[in-house]
Design a protein around this motif. Sequence first.
Motif, PDB file in Angstrom:
ATOM      1  N   VAL A   1      -3.569   5.027  -1.414  1.00  0.00           N
ATOM      2  CA  VAL A   1      -4.733   5.932  -0.957  1.00  0.00           C
ATOM      3  C   VAL A   1      -3.571   7.098  -0.893  1.00  0.00           C
ATOM      4  O   VAL A   1      -2.361   7.419  -1.470  1.00  0.00           O
ATOM      5  CB  VAL A   1      -4.499   5.361   0.943  1.00  0.00           C
ATOM      6  N   ASN A   2      -4.786   7.632   0.202  1.00  0.00           N
ATOM      7  CA  ASN A   2      -4.806   9.527  -0.422  1.00  0.00           C
ATOM      8  C   ASN A   2      -4.178   9.746  -1.364  1.00  0.00           C
ATOM      9  O   ASN A   2      -3.362  10.656  -1.960  1.00  0.00           O
ATOM     10  CB  ASN A   2      -3.521   9.342   0.372  1.00  0.00           C
ATOM     11  N   HIS A   3      -4.440   9.701  -2.830  1.00  0.00           N
ATOM     12  CA  HIS A   3      -4.464   9.543  -3.906  1.00  0.00           C
ATOM     13  C   HIS A   3      -5.132  11.477  -4.231  1.00  0.00           C
ATOM     14  O   HIS A   3      -4.934  11.696  -5.330  1.00  0.00           O
ATOM     15  CB  HIS A   3      -5.317   8.772  -5.134  1.00  0.00           C
ATOM     16  N   ASN A   4      -6.282  11.833  -3.435  1.00  0.00           N
ATOM     17  CA  ASN A   4      -6.610  13.130  -3.708  1.00  0.00           C
ATOM     18  C   ASN A   4      -7.475  13.740  -4.733  1.00  0.00           C
ATOM     19  O   ASN A   4      -7.843  14.072  -4.564  1.00  0.00           O
ATOM     20  CB  ASN A   4      -5.435  13.984  -3.649  1.00  0.00           C
TER      21      ASN A   4
ATOM     22  N   PRO B   1     -12.951  -0.190  -1.737  1.00  0.00           N
ATOM     23  CA  PRO B   1     -14.030   1.198  -2.109  1.00  0.00           C
ATOM     24  C   PRO B   1     -13.052   2.326  -1.686  1.00  0.00           C
ATOM     25  O   PRO B   1     -11.952   2.750  -0.704  1.00  0.00           O
ATOM     26  CB  PRO B   1     -14.707   1.202  -1.275  1.00  0.00           C
ATOM     27  N   GLY B   2     -12.641   3.685  -2.920  1.00  0.00           N
ATOM     28  CA  GLY B   2     -12.206   4.427  -1.878  1.00  0.00           C
ATOM     29  C   GLY B   2     -10.476   4.561  -2.235  1.00  0.00           C
ATOM     30  O   GLY B   2      -9.999   5.900  -2.835  1.00  0.00           O
TER      31      GLY B   2
ATOM     32  N   ILE C   1       0.534  -1.038   0.426  1.00  0.00           N
ATOM     33  CA  ILE C   1       0.075   0.267   0.376  1.00  0.00           C
ATOM     34  C   ILE C   1       0.973   1.218   0.216  1.00  0.00           C
ATOM     35  O   ILE C   1       1.746   1.146   1.029  1.00  0.00           O
ATOM     36  CB  ILE C   1      -1.039  -0.511   1.354  1.00  0.00           C
ATOM     37  N   ILE C   2       0.285   2.132  -1.329  1.00  0.00           N
ATOM     38  CA  ILE C   2       2.033   3.598  -0.938  1.00  0.00           C
ATOM     39  C   ILE C   2       0.729   4.886  -0.767  1.00  0.00           C
ATOM     40  O   ILE C   2      -0.729   4.505  -0.767  1.00  0.00           O
ATOM     41  CB  ILE C   2       2.475   3.219  -2.494  1.00  0.00           C
ATOM     42  N   ASP C   3       1.332   5.530   0.523  1.00  0.00           N
ATOM     43  CA  ASP C   3       0.578   6.479   0.364  1.00  0.00           C
ATOM     44  C   ASP C   3       1.016   8.259  -0.765  1.00  0.00           C
ATOM     45  O   ASP C   3       2.541   7.830  -0.097  1.00  0.00           O
ATOM     46  CB  ASP C   3       0.225   6.223   2.401  1.00  0.00           C
ATOM     47  N   LEU C   4       0.011   8.107  -1.160  1.00  0.00           N
ATOM     48  CA  LEU C   4       0.856   9.879  -1.828  1.00  0.00           C
ATOM     49  C   LEU C   4       1.020  10.486  -1.129  1.00  0.00           C
ATOM     50  O   LEU C   4       1.940  11.095  -1.728  1.00  0.00           O
ATOM     51  CB  LEU C   4      -0.069   9.530  -2.915  1.00  0.00           C
ATOM     52  N   GLU C   5       0.558  10.793   0.581  1.00  0.00           N
ATOM     53  CA  GLU C   5       0.649  12.031   0.709  1.00  0.00           C
ATOM     54  C   GLU C   5       2.262  11.993   1.446  1.00  0.00           C
ATOM     55  O   GLU C   5       2.375  13.203   2.712  1.00  0.00           O
ATOM     56  CB  GLU C   5      -0.258  12.333   1.885  1.00  0.00           C
ATOM     57  N   ASP C   6       2.845  10.530   1.697  1.00  0.00           N
ATOM     58  CA  ASP C   6       3.738  10.471   2.324  1.00  0.00           C
ATOM     59  C   ASP C   6       5.544  10.666   1.504  1.00  0.00           C
ATOM     60  O   ASP C   6       5.963   8.956   1.238  1.00  0.00           O
ATOM     61  CB  ASP C   6       3.938   8.930   3.527  1.00  0.00           C
TER      62      ASP C   6
END
Length: 300
Positions: free
Chosen positions: A30-33, A204-205, A4-9
Amino acid sequence: MLPIIDLEDFPNQSEKLLQACKEWGCFRVVNHNIPLTLLSEMKCVVRSLLDLPVDIKRKNTDVISGSGYVAPSKINPLYEALGLYDMGSDQALHDFCNQLSVSPQQRDTILSYSRELHKLVMDLWQKLAESMGVGNDSTKGWKCQFRINKYNFTEETVGSTGVQIHTDSGFLTVLQEDDCVGGLEVMPKSSLASASFLPVHPCPGTLLVNLGDMATAWSNGVLYNVKHRVQCMEAAVRISIALFLLGPKEAVKAPPEFVDVAHPRLYIPFTYEDFRKLRQSSGYHAGEALDLVRSNIQTR
Ligand SMILES: O=C(O)CCC(=O)C(=O)O
Ligand SMILES: [Fe+2]
């Protein structure tokens, strides 16, 4: 477990991203905005487009071979798709909307979604290139393609295949999966020897990213083009939206940073368009076509 890759990090997650791309060839973002409302509105729009009568869907014609409407076939009888080549171009987006006579509101959704996802796919590639130390390489003019997939799963088809095993042909794919209906399966590098698939459960999301054949060629074999397929697990229609980053018009050649005596050049330079034709004419869809562009001359 699927990375899982957090795009905000970022840049903290650079190394994790690179590892995921080498070992799994896929990861969840996740956190793709991208607003969740836009994701669900687009799902709603594509569902209704795929419900159109077949003579309307056929108006979604090819721009490059296989880029338009795909009807159920002998090989994939449960599967059909609509497609849009060059979704970075406003003209191509409007042509697609006109072919399918979409409403003004549907058009707005398609345009907003395309802009957001285009930005995201370019950003993802940029982050990956940076993690490999070649962040200055430009992606200007790189082509993208949308494919909207529908799987007509029924009670009778449970256990059969929705889409056969394949790799994606381009650099990178961003997939908005069905929120409820699973069936996607991937084969990470560690499962190649046993040829076993791992199920990817809907989340989802979030969005799912796959690496394709062009990424393997460009990286001189470092990035893994993940084999995957879709199985029918339950009697429900499954809808997914794939955005493929196909690549530049020009021939793709691994940057000199990836080539040295210990890592000779593996592939001859080739264009995405030629490679796509090669996949189609050879019937190799699960990465084997890369063997046809192997280099014999192992110099810089
Ligand atoms: O529908 C899916 O989840 C996967 C679709 C896919 O692999 C593709 O469009 O290339
Ligand atoms: Fe795929």
